[in-house]
Design an enzyme around this catalytic site. Sequence first.
Site, PDB file in Angstrom:
ATOM      1  N   CYS A 127    -173.411  42.350 132.622  1.00 20.75           N
ATOM      2  CA  CYS A 127    -172.051  41.760 132.797  1.00 20.75           C
ATOM      3  C   CYS A 127    -172.290  40.402 133.401  1.00 20.75           C
ATOM      4  O   CYS A 127    -172.658  40.222 134.714  1.00 20.75           O
ATOM      5  CB  CYS A 127    -171.484  42.605 133.980  1.00 20.75           C
ATOM      6  SG  CYS A 127    -169.952  42.055 134.557  1.00 20.75           S
ATOM      7  N   CYS A 130    -169.941  39.602 136.689  1.00 20.64           N
ATOM      8  CA  CYS A 130    -170.286  40.228 137.781  1.00 20.64           C
ATOM      9  C   CYS A 130    -171.439  39.588 138.282  1.00 20.64           C
ATOM     10  O   CYS A 130    -171.540  39.290 139.604  1.00 20.64           O
ATOM     11  CB  CYS A 130    -170.673  41.649 137.565  1.00 20.64           C
ATOM     12  SG  CYS A 130    -169.674  42.801 136.354  1.00 20.64           S
ATOM     13  N   ASP A 131    -172.494  39.223 137.409  1.00 19.28           N
ATOM     14  CA  ASP A 131    -173.923  38.763 137.989  1.00 19.28           C
ATOM     15  C   ASP A 131    -174.119  37.296 137.971  1.00 19.28           C
ATOM     16  O   ASP A 131    -175.113  36.773 138.309  1.00 19.28           O
ATOM     17  CB  ASP A 131    -175.089  39.682 137.560  1.00 19.28           C
ATOM     18  CG  ASP A 131    -174.800  41.235 137.758  1.00 19.28           C
ATOM     19  OD1 ASP A 131    -174.187  41.583 138.958  1.00 19.28           O
ATOM     20  OD2 ASP A 131    -175.083  42.061 137.086  1.00 19.28           O
TER      21      ASP A 131
END
Length: 303
Positions: A127, A130-131
């Site tokens: 992701c 997200c990261d």
Amino acid sequence: MFDIIIIGAGPAGLTSALYALRANKRVLILEAKSYGGQIINAEKIENYPGIELISGFDFATNLYNQVKKLGGEIKYETVVRVEEDKTVITNNNKYQAKAVIIATGTGNRKLNIAKERDFIGKGISYCATCDGNFYKNKVVAVNGGGNTALEDAIYLANIASKVYLIHRREEFRGENTYLDEIKTKNNIELILNSIVISLNGKDKLESITIKDKNDKTQDIKVDGLFIAIGQEPKNEIFSNVVKINNYGYIESEDGVHTKTPGIYVAGDTKVKILRQLTTAVGDGSIAATVAIKEMKRRRKINV
Ligand code: NAP
């Protein structure tokens, strides 16, 4: 006793809940992780009719709040089995319903190579939104050739110093608009006709080895690898009540009914032509409407 138990709190499941709650049904939503499904990771949604631009997080949160406002009950439990009589068993409870809607979506496809699981959070991610921020001014690679991989590469190019986009074919499956944008980014390097064959490093990812179509291998130093090679369903636990095709998706003759009366399917987890937000919410509304209609019919004939 619930009227409808919905398994999965992604767009399909939450839309089913919305329709069932507005019809005054007692609804329980069971979700293993967090609400929103895959769409929560989409940085931008630009193809939802009537909404020009919204983030996946905002879309999912709005839908979740809409369901909660109507009194929707969500329990974060993992479903382990569903019985023909509509008993739903989770890791710590047992629930009974008149109807069940399976809307479990799909999970990230894995490369299935050594150290992949060990390096999750240590260089391996599924992701980018997200990261991505962990890789400021670092070197990353994205693997895949669909819209997710293309979007991820563009997103990461604004954070990382260098992005390798590795795809197993010459042609991309993703849309040309993304490809056009990629061409404008001078820190994205395309590596085509190549697959990732090994993840190297002791405690964290330090480099990857790729192999091209002529079997030539090459090591590339990267701090992170974003794996965006598609999605796959996980429906084995439902195999006693639904028919599953060779790829793991739930079969349904009309797109709603499973082989078990009173158990319905909606969203990405079923066999369908187009897995998108627009079709997921459509599926969710249809499944709830059919479930409610048939519940009434079954009550009339006392089944
Ligand atoms: P996808 O479209 O299924 O693409 C998966 C990609 O990964 C393909 O290019 C595939 O290669 C490659 N791949 C599959 N298995 C592989 C393996 N073992 N090793 C290496 N490469 C592998 O998946 P997605 O990009 O996650 O998209 C899923 C759906 O969501 C699609 O319908 C997509 O359009 C949609 N989506 C839409 C948006 C948007 O509209 N903004 C954004 C993201 C996703 P091949 O091409 O060779 O098969």
